[in-house]
Design a protein around this motif. Structure first.
Motif, short mmCIF file in Angstrom:
data_model
loop_
_atom_site.label_atom_id
_atom_site.label_comp_id
_atom_site.label_asym_id
_atom_site.label_seq_id
_atom_site.Cartn_x
_atom_site.Cartn_y
_atom_site.Cartn_z
N MET A 1 11.32 51.57 -51.77
CA MET A 1 12.08 50.64 -50.99
C MET A 1 13.37 51.31 -50.54
N LEU B 1 17.24 50.98 -48.93
CA LEU B 1 18.40 50.15 -48.70
C LEU B 1 18.79 50.24 -47.22
N TYR C 1 16.93 45.33 -48.46
CA TYR C 1 15.97 46.42 -48.50
C TYR C 1 14.91 46.27 -47.41
N SER C 2 14.31 47.40 -47.07
CA SER C 2 13.33 47.45 -45.97
C SER C 2 12.10 46.59 -46.22
#
Length: 136
Positions: free
Chosen positions: A1, A3, A62-63
Motif C-alpha cells: 500500500m 501513502l 493510502y492508494s
C-alpha cells in the motif's frame, strides 16, 4: 500500500514521490520516499513543512482506499554540522517500517538543522474487532 496524502490538522497534504536528494518547490505538497526504515515525508519549512511544527491530528490516505490515524512522537532536532553518521542515527531512531517520519528544515525560518517527527499508527476500534485484539 502506498501513502498518497496526509491530513495534518485538517489540511490535506498530497505526496510527490521523488529521489531523496530533491525537495519539491510546489507549495502545498510534500515529498515521499520509501526506505528500509519506513516512509519519510519531507517539505520546505517555508512551505508545507511549516505544518510539521504544530501537529494536533494526522490521518494518512493510502492508494488502496484505506485511512490510518497517526499520533506524533516527540520532535527531534538534528543540526547539519553534526555529520552524516549523526543524521542517519537521528533518522533511524525516529523511524520504523510501520511509521511515517516527517522531516523539514529547522528552525522554522532557517536551515541550520532538521526537525524530525515520527508518526506512529494509532490502533482503531475497527482493527480491534477485525483482529479480536486483546490490546484494545
Amino acid at each position: 500500500m502506498i501513502l498518497i496524502g496526509l491530513l495534518l490538522n485538517g489540511i490535506y497534504l498530497p505526496m510527490l514521490p521523488t529521489y531523496p536528494t530533491t525537495t519539491t518547490d510546489r507549495d502545498g505538497y510534500a515529498n515521499i520516499y520509501y526506505w528500509d526504515g519506513g516512509v519519510m515525508v519531507w517539505a520546505h519549512n517555508g512551505q508545507a513543512g511549516g505544518m510539521f511544527y504544530d501537529i494536533d491530528s494526522v490521518t494518512g490516505f493510502y492508494s488502496d482506499g484505506h485511512t490510518q490515524r497517526f499520533e506524533a512522537g516527540e520532535a527531534e532536532i538534528y543540526m547539519l554540522d553534526s555529520g552524516l553518521n549523526q543524521w542517519m542515527q537521528a533518522l533511524t531512531a525516529n523511524s520504523d517500517p510501520n511509521s511515517v517520519t516527517l522531516v523539514t528544515c529547522y528552525p522554522p525560518t532557517g536551515q541550520a538543522g532538521r526537525l524530525i517527527i515520527e508518526l506512529k499508527p494509532q490502533r482503531n476500534y475497527d482493527d480491534c474487532i477485525r483482529y479480536s485484539s486483546q490490546s484494545c
